[in-house]
Scaffold this motif. Sequence first.
Motif, PDB file in Angstrom:
ATOM      1  N   LYS A 193      21.532   9.100  45.727  1.00 25.93           N
ATOM      2  CA  LYS A 193      20.164   9.583  45.853  1.00 25.93           C
ATOM      3  C   LYS A 193      19.756  10.217  44.532  1.00 25.93           C
ATOM      4  N   SER A 194      18.545   9.940  44.092  1.00 25.49           N
ATOM      5  CA  SER A 194      18.054  10.528  42.838  1.00 25.49           C
ATOM      6  C   SER A 194      17.566  11.953  43.091  1.00 25.49           C
ATOM      7  N   ASP A 195      17.199  12.623  42.022  1.00 27.70           N
ATOM      8  CA  ASP A 195      16.698  13.998  42.147  1.00 27.70           C
ATOM      9  C   ASP A 195      15.388  14.058  42.932  1.00 27.70           C
ATOM     10  N   ASP A 196      14.640  12.957  42.927  1.00 27.23           N
ATOM     11  CA  ASP A 196      13.372  12.902  43.653  1.00 27.23           C
ATOM     12  C   ASP A 196      13.564  12.658  45.147  1.00 27.23           C
ATOM     13  N   GLY A 197      14.792  12.362  45.554  1.00 25.64           N
ATOM     14  CA  GLY A 197      15.052  12.078  46.956  1.00 25.64           C
ATOM     15  C   GLY A 197      15.021  10.598  47.293  1.00 25.64           C
ATOM     16  N   ASN A 198      14.796   9.741  46.282  1.00 25.78           N
ATOM     17  CA  ASN A 198      14.782   8.300  46.505  1.00 25.78           C
ATOM     18  C   ASN A 198      16.186   7.732  46.352  1.00 25.78           C
ATOM     19  N   PHE A 199      16.468   6.677  47.096  1.00 15.59           N
ATOM     20  CA  PHE A 199      17.760   6.028  46.983  1.00 15.59           C
ATOM     21  C   PHE A 199      17.765   5.092  45.782  1.00 15.59           C
ATOM     22  N   ILE A 200      18.915   5.011  45.112  1.00 12.16           N
ATOM     23  CA  ILE A 200      19.034   4.212  43.893  1.00 12.16           C
ATOM     24  C   ILE A 200      19.845   2.954  44.152  1.00 12.16           C
ATOM     25  N   ASP A 201      19.688   1.980  43.265  1.00 12.90           N
ATOM     26  CA  ASP A 201      20.407   0.711  43.325  1.00 12.90           C
ATOM     27  C   ASP A 201      20.865   0.354  41.920  1.00 12.90           C
ATOM     28  N   LEU A 202      21.652  -0.713  41.816  1.00  7.26           N
ATOM     29  CA  LEU A 202      22.089  -1.209  40.507  1.00  7.26           C
ATOM     30  C   LEU A 202      21.178  -2.354  40.079  1.00  7.26           C
ATOM     31  N   ALA A 203      20.863  -2.377  38.804  1.00  7.00           N
ATOM     32  CA  ALA A 203      20.016  -3.438  38.257  1.00  7.00           C
ATOM     33  C   ALA A 203      20.492  -3.780  36.850  1.00  7.00           C
ATOM     34  N   THR A 204      20.073  -4.954  36.380  1.00  3.13           N
ATOM     35  CA  THR A 204      20.333  -5.315  34.984  1.00  3.13           C
ATOM     36  C   THR A 204      19.029  -5.207  34.205  1.00  3.13           C
ATOM     37  N   LEU A 205      19.150  -4.806  32.973  1.00  3.08           N
ATOM     38  CA  LEU A 205      18.004  -4.680  32.081  1.00  3.08           C
ATOM     39  C   LEU A 205      18.306  -5.505  30.839  1.00  3.08           C
ATOM     40  N   HIS A 206      17.404  -6.425  30.514  1.00  4.88           N
ATOM     41  CA  HIS A 206      17.548  -7.192  29.273  1.00  4.88           C
ATOM     42  C   HIS A 206      16.178  -7.391  28.646  1.00  4.88           C
ATOM     43  N   LYS A 207      16.178  -7.768  27.387  1.00  2.32           N
ATOM     44  CA  LYS A 207      14.947  -7.992  26.648  1.00  2.32           C
ATOM     45  C   LYS A 207      14.877  -9.479  26.316  1.00  2.32           C
ATOM     46  N   GLU A 208      13.723 -10.094  26.590  1.00  2.21           N
ATOM     47  CA  GLU A 208      13.566 -11.522  26.347  1.00  2.21           C
ATOM     48  C   GLU A 208      12.215 -11.802  25.712  1.00  2.21           C
ATOM     49  N   TYR A 209      12.109 -12.971  25.080  1.00  4.64           N
ATOM     50  CA  TYR A 209      10.841 -13.469  24.551  1.00  4.64           C
ATOM     51  C   TYR A 209      10.392 -14.559  25.505  1.00  4.64           C
ATOM     52  N   ASN A 210       9.189 -14.403  26.085  1.00  5.68           N
ATOM     53  CA  ASN A 210       8.755 -15.399  27.049  1.00  5.68           C
ATOM     54  C   ASN A 210       7.278 -15.722  26.910  1.00  5.68           C
ATOM     55  N   ILE A 211       6.885 -16.758  27.633  1.00  5.24           N
ATOM     56  CA  ILE A 211       5.495 -17.191  27.666  1.00  5.24           C
ATOM     57  C   ILE A 211       5.022 -17.092  29.108  1.00  5.24           C
ATOM     58  N   ALA A 212       3.939 -16.389  29.322  1.00  2.00           N
ATOM     59  CA  ALA A 212       3.273 -16.253  30.620  1.00  2.00           C
ATOM     60  C   ALA A 212       4.197 -15.700  31.703  1.00  2.00           C
ATOM     61  N   TYR A 213       5.142 -14.899  31.360  1.00  2.73           N
ATOM     62  CA  TYR A 213       6.056 -14.200  32.272  1.00  2.73           C
ATOM     63  C   TYR A 213       6.980 -15.105  33.079  1.00  2.73           C
ATOM     64  N   PHE A 214       6.872 -16.420  32.971  1.00  2.91           N
ATOM     65  CA  PHE A 214       7.753 -17.277  33.764  1.00  2.91           C
ATOM     66  C   PHE A 214       8.518 -18.298  32.929  1.00  2.91           C
ATOM     67  N   LEU A 215       8.336 -18.303  31.620  1.00  2.00           N
ATOM     68  CA  LEU A 215       9.025 -19.252  30.764  1.00  2.00           C
ATOM     69  C   LEU A 215       9.806 -18.494  29.690  1.00  2.00           C
ATOM     70  N   PRO A 216      11.017 -18.016  30.022  1.00  4.23           N
ATOM     71  CA  PRO A 216      11.802 -17.267  29.039  1.00  4.23           C
ATOM     72  C   PRO A 216      12.381 -18.205  27.980  1.00  4.23           C
ATOM     73  N   LEU A 217      12.006 -17.983  26.714  1.00  6.69           N
ATOM     74  CA  LEU A 217      12.478 -18.873  25.655  1.00  6.69           C
ATOM     75  C   LEU A 217      13.828 -18.450  25.096  1.00  6.69           C
ATOM     76  N   TYR A 218      14.018 -17.159  24.885  1.00  3.06           N
ATOM     77  CA  TYR A 218      15.346 -16.705  24.458  1.00  3.06           C
ATOM     78  C   TYR A 218      15.533 -15.225  24.785  1.00  3.06           C
ATOM     79  N   VAL A 219      16.786 -14.868  24.905  1.00  3.11           N
ATOM     80  CA  VAL A 219      17.163 -13.501  25.249  1.00  3.11           C
ATOM     81  C   VAL A 219      17.372 -12.733  23.953  1.00  3.11           C
ATOM     82  N   MET A 220      16.664 -11.628  23.808  1.00  3.25           N
ATOM     83  CA  MET A 220      16.749 -10.846  22.585  1.00  3.25           C
ATOM     84  C   MET A 220      17.841  -9.786  22.668  1.00  3.25           C
ATOM     85  N   GLU A 221      18.049  -9.219  23.862  1.00  4.18           N
ATOM     86  CA  GLU A 221      19.115  -8.247  24.107  1.00  4.18           C
ATOM     87  C   GLU A 221      19.850  -8.659  25.361  1.00  4.18           C
ATOM     88  N   GLU A 222      21.161  -8.673  25.295  1.00  2.97           N
ATOM     89  CA  GLU A 222      21.978  -9.032  26.440  1.00  2.97           C
ATOM     90  C   GLU A 222      21.794  -8.004  27.555  1.00  2.97           C
TER      91      GLU A 222
END
Length: 148
Positions: free
Chosen positions: A45-74
């Motif tokens: 549980k976070s400090d705000d009282g909300n439950f937390i989950d695991l997620a992945t975060l990466h940086k990519e270069y894409n077109i129109a949010y649905f065409l990822p051309l390459y990953v900039m950060e793993e």
Amino acid sequence: MIRPIFIALLITFSSTSVFAGIKIPFGEREVLNKVYDLPNTDEFKSDDGNFIDLATLHKEYNIAYFLPLYVMEEPKLVIFDQQRDAFYDIPQDKIDAILASQKLKKEELNKLPFYTRYGGKIVAVLIIAALIWGVIPSKKEEVEAKDI
């Protein structure tokens, strides 16, 4: 009857004035993907009282949010608060402790889907190939009629 209607619709929708206001977004963006739903207990549980989950975060270069051309950060594992739509970048030893408590393998969670890694490139190449194919003039063979 259908052909004139189709041609009229094609001319109407291919007009530059119809699409003049539409802008296709492209560029660098951070993508957050939820990969594991942690149990809704006080331990996760976070400090705000909300439950937390695991997620992945990466940086990519894409077109129109649905065409990822390459990953900039793993991708890297982060803590995700879905109610606030926020993530927390905590130290790796705490992430490892959470993974150990849930008996999870980091390598299985911390990877990108096939489409994100390769699919956008494949679709972009197919679009470019279709455009080139449409520009190349076709050669039609003439069939000669034979006298019998």
